[in-house]
Structures are given as structure tokens and as C-alpha cells.
Write a protein that holds these residues in place. Structure first.
Motif, PDB file in Angstrom:
ATOM      1  N   ALA A 171      -7.705   3.384   9.310  1.00  0.00           N
ATOM      2  CA  ALA A 171      -6.340   3.229   9.830  1.00  0.00           C
ATOM      3  C   ALA A 171      -5.365   4.012   8.942  1.00  0.00           C
ATOM      4  CB  ALA A 171      -5.958   1.757   9.868  1.00  0.00           C
ATOM      5  N   PRO A 172      -4.377   4.685   9.512  1.00  0.00           N
ATOM      6  CA  PRO A 172      -3.413   5.448   8.712  1.00  0.00           C
ATOM      7  C   PRO A 172      -2.298   4.546   8.158  1.00  0.00           C
ATOM      8  CG  PRO A 172      -2.969   5.756  11.047  1.00  0.00           C
ATOM      9  CD  PRO A 172      -4.189   4.894  10.961  1.00  0.00           C
ATOM     10  N   VAL A 173      -1.790   4.928   6.992  1.00  0.00           N
ATOM     11  CA  VAL A 173      -0.636   4.241   6.383  1.00  0.00           C
ATOM     12  C   VAL A 173       0.548   5.200   6.519  1.00  0.00           C
ATOM     13  CG1 VAL A 173       0.343   3.207   4.303  1.00  0.00           C
ATOM     14  CG2 VAL A 173      -2.128   3.017   4.783  1.00  0.00           C
ATOM     15  N   LYS A 174       1.560   4.799   7.309  1.00  0.00           N
ATOM     16  CA  LYS A 174       2.676   5.686   7.627  1.00  0.00           C
ATOM     17  C   LYS A 174       3.959   5.200   6.964  1.00  0.00           C
ATOM     18  CE  LYS A 174       0.683   6.529  12.234  1.00  0.00           C
ATOM     19  NZ  LYS A 174       0.938   6.462  13.683  1.00  0.00           N
TER      20      LYS A 174
ATOM     21  N   VAL B 232       0.847  -1.200   0.000  1.00  0.00           N
ATOM     22  CA  VAL B 232       0.000   0.000   0.000  1.00  0.00           C
ATOM     23  C   VAL B 232       0.880   1.247   0.000  1.00  0.00           C
ATOM     24  CG1 VAL B 232      -1.771   1.279   1.282  1.00  0.00           C
ATOM     25  CG2 VAL B 232      -1.840  -1.222   1.204  1.00  0.00           C
ATOM     26  N   LEU B 233       1.957   1.243   0.786  1.00  0.00           N
ATOM     27  CA  LEU B 233       2.845   2.403   0.841  1.00  0.00           C
ATOM     28  C   LEU B 233       3.549   2.613  -0.497  1.00  0.00           C
ATOM     29  CD1 LEU B 233       3.890   4.626   2.713  1.00  0.00           C
ATOM     30  CD2 LEU B 233       5.753   3.071   3.395  1.00  0.00           C
ATOM     31  N   GLN B 234       3.932   1.521  -1.110  1.00  0.00           N
ATOM     32  CA  GLN B 234       4.596   1.620  -2.426  1.00  0.00           C
ATOM     33  C   GLN B 234       3.611   2.143  -3.472  1.00  0.00           C
ATOM     34  OE1 GLN B 234       6.174  -2.248  -3.299  1.00  0.00           O
ATOM     35  NE2 GLN B 234       7.688  -2.198  -1.587  1.00  0.00           N
ATOM     36  N   ALA B 235       2.382   1.606  -3.443  1.00  0.00           N
ATOM     37  CA  ALA B 235       1.398   2.041  -4.438  1.00  0.00           C
ATOM     38  C   ALA B 235       1.031   3.498  -4.252  1.00  0.00           C
ATOM     39  CB  ALA B 235       0.152   1.163  -4.346  1.00  0.00           C
ATOM     40  N   ALA B 236       1.023   3.977  -2.995  1.00  0.00           N
ATOM     41  CA  ALA B 236       0.674   5.367  -2.736  1.00  0.00           C
ATOM     42  C   ALA B 236       1.694   6.319  -3.358  1.00  0.00           C
ATOM     43  CB  ALA B 236       0.584   5.599  -1.230  1.00  0.00           C
TER      44      ALA B 236
END
Length: 543
Positions: free
Chosen positions: A139-142, A59-63
Motif C-alpha cells: 500500500a502507498p503512503v501519500k 509513518v508519513l512523519q517518520a518517512a
């Protein structure tokens, strides 16, 4: 109609309404609790899904990529299917959706609160979105620095949660139905019991009936006393308290505070009767200075309507009448009857003597007739002078003259010894008539049934201290084993069927004790009764 309902019916209806309200309240509370529990459980499940997705490096990579939806949409749909979630929305910090169950919603702003998530917090809420009201967790993605790069929202619609709750409704309804049926059955059984106990009467009728009973009990001239099977005096009215010498019982007193029969200061014969519980009809009992007539029977409740149960017995109820005044009048009547019998005897004897005088006159013996008449007059006048001169009280003189005539007619010689001033020393003449009359009656009866010589001796001495009365007869005396029973009411040595037997000496003892005197019995030759009555105002002499 309300006032015609019995206590049983009112209780049943009230209890049934209460059970309906209780069932509805408990059912509603249980349903709400189950729904809240389902929402909490859904929130915890969605929190786990959202947190797991937010922790995925994908998810972090896709963001950070130019087109996050291309990578995240297939991933979100796959997880949504496996996790049984209604939606998984991954969005940019500015609310732009990167994933959504509906493709046409991609790129549009997210509907809901994200302020807490932007601060790095995980929170759950129930809010309405594009799919309707839902339970969702954001939920946050940090990144490694702790900066929020994206947000993940996982949720399930309220409709889905309600469907899960609805699956529990049959069990809830079964519990509510069992509660309602159980309460109704208990109400019916209790109502049936109360209907039998109260005989189907309503509270207004019972209150009115109780008021009537209280008024009747405290207004009747007869004493009423109710004793339960355990020997407790449940109730007695004012008249019974007066006749038995008890403390008046207040109206409406608690039956649980009833005194035990054995603790009450009752006459022994009355206590034996009440404790036995036997049926009694017009029994005479002596209680202190009173002569009481007692009737007693069982206190029986109503039989069941079906007739299958025997009537319940709640104890015994006794009614008490005061016969003291009647006995006093009876004593006076007996005195008058004695005088009447004396006059009848004298008339009969006078007629015989008159015939003798007439016959002597017809035979020409005038001198002998005159001499016979003169001697007869002297004897009659001597007897009258002795009786009248020995007693100052004319009523006692008349009583003794009557008893002397009765004794003479039965072949018994009545002797009298008294000082010339033998008054009553302040003692009521009615009591003296009762004591002397009954003692002389018993003595004359005993002497008349004994072999010759037949005599009765009466001695009356009056002084400052009081009156001494001695009655002695030539009868067979009293059995030493029966000395303690002579003065007991109902005891008699005469024929068992005779009316009034066993009461005379009991009345003598009652009168003597009431006046503070003493009475003693000995057997020197026949029966010897000695009675001492203290003068009015003096103390009781110790026997």
C-alpha cells in the motif's frame, strides 16, 4: 479372464474405480478451493493491515525524518505481533527497507513488485522474498498532495497459509472417505442385484445366449408365445404368428411395446386359456381353419442361491402345434375304418346267409336255397345301386355305404335322399367327408340310444348355388339351453371319458365357416342339422 467376469463384477469394479477417481477429483478440487480461499482470505487480511499502517500519520512523519527505522522498526514489530503477520516492511520509494523482521535486512532493497504502489494503487501478490514465498499486500503512503512518500508491505508466508489449510484436511478426508464408502456399498448392492438377475453371466454369454434363443425361436416348427403377468404378449415366434393369425414380431423388439392380450384377434378359447394362466397339456383348440394343440405352463426364474426366496414367476409360456393335417388324416382314416367295419359287417352277414343256403342244400331243399340266394343278391345289389347311383363322388358313396352298414349293425335304418347328379359343386371332398361323417356319426349314436323306431335321414342336394346337406335322426333331440354350446369344442352329451368326444361337431362348424357356409339346428322330432355350402367362386350366403 475378462470374458469370464459377470456383469455384476464388471459393474462393481468399474463403479469402484469411478468412485475412486471421483473421490480423488473431488478431494483435490476441494483442497485447491480451500487453499485458494485461504490465500484470498490472507490477502484481504494483509490488505487491511497494510492500508491501516499506510494511513497512520506516524509513518508519513517518520518517512520525512533522517532515520525512519528508529521510529518505524519498533512500531512495525509491535503491529506485526498483534496482527499475526509474518512480516511488515515499510520502505522508501526506492525499495530501501526501513523495517523488517530481521534487523540485518534493514537498509537493503525490497524484493517484490512495487510499480503499482508507486502509482498510488494497493495490490496483492504471491511472491518469494527473504522469508520465502508469501502472500503480501503493498500500500502507498501519500502526503496531502497525493505524492507517494513511502510504501508498506504486509504479508504472511505461504507455509503459514498451508498450515491453516492443513487444519481442514481431516474434514476433507472424512467427506472423501464417506463418499468412497457410500459409492462402494451402492456398487455392491447393485452388483448383487444384477448377479441374481443375470445368474452370474457375462455380457458376452448373454449376447450369445440371446442369439441362440432367437435362432431357436424362429426356426422351430412349434409356435411359442410368452405372456407376462400383466397380460402383455412379450414375445412370439414366426410359427406362432402364422398359427394364430398375428403380425410377425421383428427380432429384438422392445418388450415395452408388447401388445395386450385382449387386443389380439385370437380365438375365444385360446384367449381364455392365455388370460387364465393355468397349466395346460395337449389341449385341442380351434382357431379359424386350424386345429391347434396347446401346452402352457408358468415361466419361472431361478431360485436364489441361498434357497430363501421363492422362484420368480415372469408370466406364462405356451407352445402351439398345428394338428390340422393330422385331423384331416384322421378323418380319412376314420372313413377307411368305416369301410372296414362295413366290410366286416357284410362278411359276417354273408357268412350267416351262406350257412343258411348250405343248410337248405343239405336238407334237400335246393329250390328254396336258390330262391333265398337270388333274393339276397337282389337286395344287396339294390342297396349298392342306390348308394352309388345317388352320389357321383366314389369316396362319398363308399362313406355312405359304410355308414349304412354300421347303422344296420346297430339297429338303425339309414335313409338317403339325393338327386342323381349330386356332385360336390366344387367343394373339396375331404371337407364333405368331415362334415357328413361327423354329422352321421352323431345322428347314428343319438338314434341308437333312443327307443324304436330308430332311423336317420340324410338329404344331399347339389346345384349351381352349392350343396345342401340335411341330417335328421329319431333321437331325443338337443336341449334348447345347449344350442349355443353344441358346436363348442369339448361339449358332448355322451360319456365324459370317451376319447375324441366334443370334437366332431366343432370340426363341422370349422369346416363350414372356412368354406363360407352356414349351419343351423332345429328340433322338429329329433335333432335336425342343415348345412349349406356355397359352390366354389360364389359369395357367402347370409344365415
Amino acid at each position: 479372464m475378462r470374458h469370464k467376469w459377470s456383469i455384476a463384477r464388471r459393474l462393481f469394479v468399474a463403479h469402484l474405480l469411478f468412485m475412486l477417481a471421483l473421490t480423488a477429483t473431488v478431494g483435490t478440487a476441494t483442497f485447491i478451493d480451500a487453499r485458494d480461499h485461504a490465500y484470498d482470505e490472507a490477502g484481504r487480511r494483509m490488505s487491511g493491515i497494510a492500508t491501516a499502517i499506510a494511513d497512520n500519520p506516524l509513518v508519513l512523519q517518520a518517512a520525512a525524518s533522517p532515520d525512519p527505522s528508529a521510529v518505524l522498526q519498533p512500531y512495525a514489530l509491535h503491529v506485526m505481533s498483534d496482527a499475526d503477520a509474518d512480516f511488515i516492511t515499510i520502505m522508501a520509494p526506492d525499495r530501501t527497507r526501513w523495517t523488517h523482521p530481521r534487523d540485518e535486512e534493514l537498509g537493503k532493497p525490497y524484493i517484490g513488485s512495487i510499480d503499482a504502489a508507486l502509482k498510488g494503487q494497493i495490490f496483492t501478490e504471491i511472491t518469494a522474498g527473504t522469508l520465502g514465498p508469501s502472500v503480501r499486500t503493498i500500500a502507498p503512503v501519500k502526503d496531502q498532495s497525493g505524492n507517494v512518500k513511502a510504501l508498506v508491505a504486509a504479508g504472511v508466508t505461504v507455509r503459514t497459509v498451508d498450515v491453516a489449510v492443513s487444519g481442514r484436511l481431516p474434514a476433507l478426508l472424512a467427506i472423501a472417505f464417506a463418499l468412497l464408502v457410500g459409492g462402494s456399498v451402492a456398487s455392491w448392492l447393485l452388483g448383487r442385484y444384477l448377479r441374481n438377475v443375470t445368474r452370474g453371466w457375462g455380457p458376452e454369454q448373454l449376447a450369445q445366449l440371446f442369439a441362440y434363443y432367437e435362432s431357436v425361436l424362429h426356426s422351430v416348427r412349434e409356435g411359442v408365445i410368452l405372456i407376462d403377468p400383466k397380460g402383455r404378449v412379450v414375445m412370439y415366434n414366426d410359427q406362432a404368428a402364422e398359427l394364430l393369425g398375428l403380425t410377425p414380431r421383428p427380432s429384438g423388439a422392445d418388450p415395452g411395446d408388447a401388445a395386450l392380450l385382449r387386443d389380439l384377434p385370437l380365438a375365444p378359447s385360446l384367449k381364455d386359456l392365455f388370460e387364465s394362466g393355468r397349466a395346460a397339456q395337449d389341449e385341442i383348440h380351434l382357431a379359424g381353419p386350424r386345429v391347434l394343440v396347446v401346452n402352457q405352463g408358468p415361466a419361472v426364474g431361478p431360485a436364489s442361491s441361498a434357497g430363501r426366496q421363492r422362484p420368480a414367476v415372469f408370466g406364462t409360456v405356451a407352445t402351439i402345434r398345428d394338428r390340422t393335417e393330422i385331423e384331416s388324416l384322421g378323418s380319412e382314416l376314420e372313413t377307411m375304418r368305416t369301410l372296414s367295419d362295413a366290410l366286416r359287417a357284410q362278411t359276417h352277414e354273408h357268412a350267416n346267409r351262406l350257412h343258411t343256403i348250405v343248410s337248405l342244400m343239405e336238407l334237400g331243399r335246393a329250390d328254396e336255397a336258390l330262391d333265398f340266394a337270388t333274393k339276397d343278391l337282389e337286395l344287396s345289389q339294390q342297396l349298392t345301386d342306390e348308394m352309388v347311383g345317388a352320389m357321383e363322388e366314389p369316396v362319398l358313396s363308399a362313406l355312405l355305404m359304410g355308414k349304412a352298414a354300421e347303422a344296420h349293425e346297430r339297429g338303425v335304418e339309414l335313409g338317403l335322399q339325393a338327386n342323381s347328379t349330386a356332385g360336390t359343386a366344387g367343394v373339396a371332398v375331404q371337407d364333405l367327408v368331415t362334415i357328413l361323417g361327423n354329422l352321421l356319426d352323431n345322428a347314428i349314436d343319438a338314434a341308437a340310444d333312443a327307443p324304436a323306431p330308430k332311423w336317420v335321414e340324410l338329404s344331399v342336394e347339389s346345384g349351381v348355388r352349392g350343396v345342401d346337406i340335411t341330417v335328421e335322426d329319431s333321437g331325443r333331440g338337443i336341449d334348447p339351453g345347449a344350442m349355443d354350446d353344441v358346436f363348442r369344442h369339448g361339449f358332448s352329451t355322451k360319456a365324459s371319458g370317451a376319447y375324441g368326444r366334443g370334437l366332431g361337431l366343432a370340426l363341422v362348424r370349422q369346416a363350414v365357416h372356412r368354406l363360407g357356409g352356414t349351419v343351423a339346428i332345429t328340433n322338429p322330432r329329433g335333432a335336425h342339422f342343415h348345412v349349406f355350402l356355397p359352390a366354389a367362386g360364389t359369395t357367402k350366403e347370409t344365415s
